[in-house]
Design an enzyme around this catalytic site. Structure first.
Site, PDB file in Angstrom:
ATOM      1  N   THR A   1       0.723  -6.953   4.999  1.00 42.54           N
ATOM      2  CA  THR A   1       0.006  -7.613   3.903  1.00 42.54           C
ATOM      3  C   THR A   1       0.307  -9.115   3.896  1.00 42.54           C
ATOM      4  O   THR A   1      -0.558  -9.932   3.572  1.00 42.54           O
ATOM      5  CB  THR A   1       0.283  -6.923   2.545  1.00 42.54           C
ATOM      6  OG1 THR A   1      -0.666  -7.389   1.598  1.00 42.54           O
ATOM      7  CG2 THR A   1       1.673  -7.177   2.023  1.00 42.54           C
TER       8      THR A   1
ATOM      9  N   PRO B   1       9.739  -4.165  -0.809  1.00 46.45           N
ATOM     10  CA  PRO B   1      10.878  -3.860   0.063  1.00 46.45           C
ATOM     11  C   PRO B   1      10.484  -3.944   1.547  1.00 46.45           C
ATOM     12  O   PRO B   1       9.351  -3.643   1.906  1.00 46.45           O
ATOM     13  CB  PRO B   1      11.250  -2.426  -0.311  1.00 46.45           C
ATOM     14  CG  PRO B   1      10.643  -2.177  -1.637  1.00 46.45           C
ATOM     15  CD  PRO B   1       9.459  -3.078  -1.762  1.00 46.45           C
ATOM     16  N   VAL B   2      11.451  -4.349   2.357  1.00 44.86           N
ATOM     17  CA  VAL B   2      11.210  -4.576   3.793  1.00 44.86           C
ATOM     18  C   VAL B   2      11.395  -3.260   4.561  1.00 44.86           C
ATOM     19  O   VAL B   2      12.249  -2.449   4.202  1.00 44.86           O
ATOM     20  CB  VAL B   2      12.227  -5.634   4.293  1.00 44.86           C
ATOM     21  CG1 VAL B   2      12.094  -5.871   5.777  1.00 44.86           C
ATOM     22  CG2 VAL B   2      12.028  -6.934   3.525  1.00 44.86           C
TER      23      VAL B   2
ATOM     24  N   GLY C   1       4.986  -6.306   5.737  1.00 45.02           N
ATOM     25  CA  GLY C   1       4.735  -7.302   6.793  1.00 45.02           C
ATOM     26  C   GLY C   1       3.246  -7.473   7.048  1.00 45.02           C
ATOM     27  O   GLY C   1       2.754  -8.595   7.216  1.00 45.02           O
TER      28      GLY C   1
ATOM     29  N   ASP D   1      -2.263  -1.769  10.177  1.00 40.38           N
ATOM     30  CA  ASP D   1      -2.489  -1.771   8.724  1.00 40.38           C
ATOM     31  C   ASP D   1      -3.066  -3.091   8.215  1.00 40.38           C
ATOM     32  O   ASP D   1      -3.414  -3.205   7.036  1.00 40.38           O
ATOM     33  CB  ASP D   1      -1.170  -1.527   7.970  1.00 40.38           C
ATOM     34  CG  ASP D   1      -0.707  -0.088   8.079  1.00 40.38           C
ATOM     35  OD1 ASP D   1      -1.542   0.787   8.356  1.00 40.38           O
ATOM     36  OD2 ASP D   1       0.505   0.146   7.886  1.00 40.38           O
TER      37      ASP D   1
ATOM     38  N   GLY E   1       7.603   1.299   4.710  1.00 40.16           N
ATOM     39  CA  GLY E   1       6.417   2.161   4.752  1.00 40.16           C
ATOM     40  C   GLY E   1       5.376   1.730   3.727  1.00 40.16           C
ATOM     41  O   GLY E   1       4.465   2.482   3.382  1.00 40.16           O
ATOM     42  N   LEU E   2       5.504   0.464   3.264  1.00 36.38           N
ATOM     43  CA  LEU E   2       4.598  -0.048   2.230  1.00 36.38           C
ATOM     44  C   LEU E   2       3.715  -1.185   2.756  1.00 36.38           C
ATOM     45  O   LEU E   2       3.028  -1.856   1.984  1.00 36.38           O
ATOM     46  CB  LEU E   2       5.414  -0.554   1.026  1.00 36.38           C
ATOM     47  CG  LEU E   2       6.258   0.499   0.302  1.00 36.38           C
ATOM     48  CD1 LEU E   2       7.181  -0.168  -0.719  1.00 36.38           C
ATOM     49  CD2 LEU E   2       5.370   1.529  -0.390  1.00 36.38           C
ATOM     50  N   ALA E   3       3.737  -1.413   4.073  1.00 31.56           N
ATOM     51  CA  ALA E   3       2.913  -2.441   4.732  1.00 31.56           C
ATOM     52  C   ALA E   3       3.252  -3.857   4.276  1.00 31.56           C
ATOM     53  O   ALA E   3       2.387  -4.733   4.265  1.00 31.56           O
ATOM     54  CB  ALA E   3       1.412  -2.166   4.554  1.00 31.56           C
TER      55      ALA E   3
ATOM     56  N   LYS F   1       0.848  -1.209   0.000  1.00 31.18           N
ATOM     57  CA  LYS F   1       0.000   0.000   0.000  1.00 31.18           C
ATOM     58  C   LYS F   1       0.877   1.251   0.000  1.00 31.18           C
ATOM     59  O   LYS F   1       2.047   1.207   0.408  1.00 31.18           O
ATOM     60  CB  LYS F   1      -0.934   0.035   1.212  1.00 31.18           C
ATOM     61  CG  LYS F   1      -0.257   0.108   2.603  1.00 31.18           C
ATOM     62  CD  LYS F   1       0.039   1.512   3.109  1.00 31.18           C
ATOM     63  CE  LYS F   1       0.744   1.481   4.452  1.00 31.18           C
ATOM     64  NZ  LYS F   1       1.687   2.533   4.729  1.00 31.18           N
TER      65      LYS F   1
HETATM   66  O1  C5P Z   1       0.259  -1.228  14.548  1.00 32.06           O
HETATM   67  P1  C5P Z   1       1.691  -1.405  14.143  1.00 32.06           P
HETATM   68  O2  C5P Z   1       2.352  -2.532  14.917  1.00 32.06           O
HETATM   69  O3  C5P Z   1       1.898  -1.539  12.689  1.00 32.06           O
HETATM   70  O4  C5P Z   1       2.423  -0.073  14.578  1.00 32.06           O
HETATM   71  C1  C5P Z   1       3.825   0.023  14.690  1.00 32.06           C
HETATM   72  C2  C5P Z   1       4.182   1.172  15.614  1.00 32.06           C
HETATM   73  O5  C5P Z   1       3.793   2.413  15.007  1.00 32.06           O
HETATM   74  C3  C5P Z   1       3.447   1.147  16.939  1.00 32.06           C
HETATM   75  O6  C5P Z   1       4.152   0.400  17.879  1.00 32.06           O
HETATM   76  C4  C5P Z   1       3.396   2.613  17.311  1.00 32.06           C
HETATM   77  O7  C5P Z   1       4.602   3.010  17.883  1.00 32.06           O
HETATM   78  C5  C5P Z   1       3.283   3.316  15.959  1.00 32.06           C
HETATM   79  N1  C5P Z   1       1.877   3.652  15.615  1.00 32.06           N
HETATM   80  C6  C5P Z   1       1.248   4.693  16.271  1.00 32.06           C
HETATM   81  N2  C5P Z   1      -0.056   5.000  15.955  1.00 32.06           N
HETATM   82  C7  C5P Z   1      -0.721   4.306  15.013  1.00 32.06           C
HETATM   83  C8  C5P Z   1      -0.096   3.245  14.320  1.00 32.06           C
HETATM   84  C9  C5P Z   1       1.222   2.940  14.651  1.00 32.06           C
HETATM   85  O8  C5P Z   1       1.834   5.342  17.142  1.00 32.06           O
HETATM   86  N3  C5P Z   1      -1.966   4.634  14.734  1.00 32.06           N
END
Ligand code: C5P
Length: 318
Positions: A109, A99-100, A107, A141, A103-105, A11
Site C-alpha cells: 500500500t 504493522p510490518v 509495503g 497486492d 499479512g496486511l499489505a 487490507k
Molecule cells: O508479489 P509479492 O512480491 O508480494 O509476493 C511475495 C512472495 O509471495 C512471492 O515471492 C512468492 O513467493 C509468493 N507468492 C506466490 N503467489 C502469489 C503471490 C505471492 O507464490 N500469487
C-alpha cells in the site's frame, strides 16, 4: 517545493484459495480483498536534484531499494525519465501505523501511494488501470492497494474485479510485534505439503478461478449479509502457518471465544489475525478482553473497520 500527502489503507483477506502453482514461481489464486481503515500516511515531495529518498518513523522499515516504496519511485523514474528531469526527484516520508510483515499489505500500500503521489507530482495524468498495471510489476497486492474497496483478485492477485461496497463491518486485529511470517515461505511450504492436489489442467484451472465469482461468500457480499460473509471466511495459508506458529492459533481461539465475534481468520500469509465484530462498542470490548487475556506488550491490537477506498490524497502544497 510541491508535495502531496496520501492515506494508504491496509487490507485483509476475506478469502484466499490457492488453486495451482505457476511456472513463474508464483501461485494461481482466488481471493477476496478488503480495504480497512488502519492506514499509513505517505508524503511525496519534489526534490531539486534527481534523487529518491525515503524516510520512515518505524525503525524496522528499510529506506533503501529493499523498500517497495523506494522501488515504486525508481519504477516511475525509469518509466518517465523526462518527467524526472523536468520535475526533479522525490522525497518520500512514511508515517507507519500498519504493522510490518503482517499479512496486511503494508509495503504494497505504501508503494501504491508512491505511484499515485508521483503521478500527481509529475502531472502524468495516468489512469487507475495504468497505475494498477505499473503496480503489478512491483508486487501482487499493489494493484489492489491502488484500487481499494472490496475486490475479487485472481491470477497471482493482480487481476481485479470490483464488488459492491459493503456496509461498515468492525474489525479487531491482533499481531505479535516480534512475530513475522515470510510470504514466500508460506507459499513454498504450502506447495511442498499440498501441491499434489493442485489442478494441472488449464481449462479446469480457469473454471476454478472463475468459480470464486459465484462463491457463497460473494453472495454474502452482494446481499450485504454479514452473517453469511462471516461464515464463509477462508484462508488456505492457515493450513501451513497455524501449525508452525502456535501463537497465531492461540489468537484465533481467543477471538473465537469472545462474545460479539462473528468470525476470525488469519490475513494473507499472517501472522495477523482479524475478527469481524457486530458493532464498534463490541469491537472495543473484544480488544479489552484480548488485552486482559494476553497482557504481553508484544501483542499489538487495533480496532478498525472496512473502508470503500484505496489510496486517497488528503492534502497538497505548492
Ligand atoms: O508479489 P509479492 O512480491 O508480494 O509476493 C511475495 C512472495 O509471495 C512471492 O515471492 C512468492 O513467493 C509468493 N507468492 C506466490 N503467489 C502469489 C503471490 C505471492 O507464490 N500469487
Amino acid at each position: 517545493m510541491r508535495s502531496y500527502t496520501l492515506i494508504a489503507p491496509a487490507k485483509i483477506n476475506l478469502y484466499l484459495e490457492i488453486i495451482s502453482d505457476r511456472t513463474d514461481g508464483y501461485h494461481e489464486l482466488a481471493m477476496i480483498l478488503q480495504s480497512i481503515g488502519l492506514a499509513d500516511e505517505i508524503n511525496v515531495q519534489s526534490l531539486s536534484n534527481q534523487m529518491i529518498r525515503v524516510n520512515c518513523n518505524h525503525p524496522q522499515v528499510p529506506t533503501d531499494q529493499s523498500n517497495l516504496a523506494y522501488r515504486a519511485a525508481e519504477l516511475m523514474a525509469t518509466q518517465f525519465p523526462q518527467a524526472l528531469a523536468e520535475y526533479g526527484g522525490v522525497e518520500i516520508t512514511i508515517n507507519k501505523h500498519i504493522p510490518v510483515a503482517a499479512g496486511l499489505a503494508g509495503g504494497s500500500t505504501n508503494a501504491a501511494a508512491v505511484l499515485v503521489g508521483i503521478d500527481l507530482l509529475w502531472n502524468l495524468g495516468l489512469t487507475k488501470s495504468e497505475l494498477e498495471e505499473l503496480g503489478a510489476t512491483l508486487g501482487s497486492d499493489v494493484p489492489f492497494c491502488v484500487a481499494g474497496g472490496t475486490v475479487i483478485a485472481t491470477g497471482r492477485g493482480e487481476q481485479l474485479s470490483p464488488l459492491p461496497n459493503l456496509d461498515t463491518i468492525y474489525i479487531v486485529l491482533a499481531k505479535y510485534r516480534s512475530l513475522e511470517v515470510s510470504t514466500a515461505w508460506a507459499y513454498k511450504t504450502y506447495r511442498q505439503e499440498f501441491g499434489s492436489s493442485y489442478l494441472r489442467d488449464t481449462e479446469n484451472l480457469a473454471a476454478r478461478a472463475a468459480a470464486v465469482h459465484s462463491a457463497p461468500i460473494v453472495k454474502g457480499i452482494l446481499n450485504k449479509d454479514i452473517g453469511e460473509i462471516a461464515q464463509k471466511l477462508h484462508n488456505d495459508l492457515e493450513r501451513v502457518v497455524l501449525p508452525a506458529y502456535p501463537q497465531v492459533s492461540q489468537l484465533r481461539e481467543l477471538f473465537s471465544a469472545q462474545q460479539g465475534v462473528l468470525a476470525t481468520m488469519m490475513s494473507g500469509s499472517g501472522p495477523t489475525v482479524f475478527a469481524l465484530v457486530e458493532s464498534e462498542e463490541q469491537a472495543q470490548a473484544v480488544k479489552l478482553q484480548i488485552r486482559a487475556a494476553v497482557p504481553d506488550e508484544d501483542l499489538e491490537l487495533f480496532v478498525t473497520q472496512t473502508v470503500i477506498h484505496g489510496i486517497q490524497v488528503t492534502s497538497s502544497m505548492g
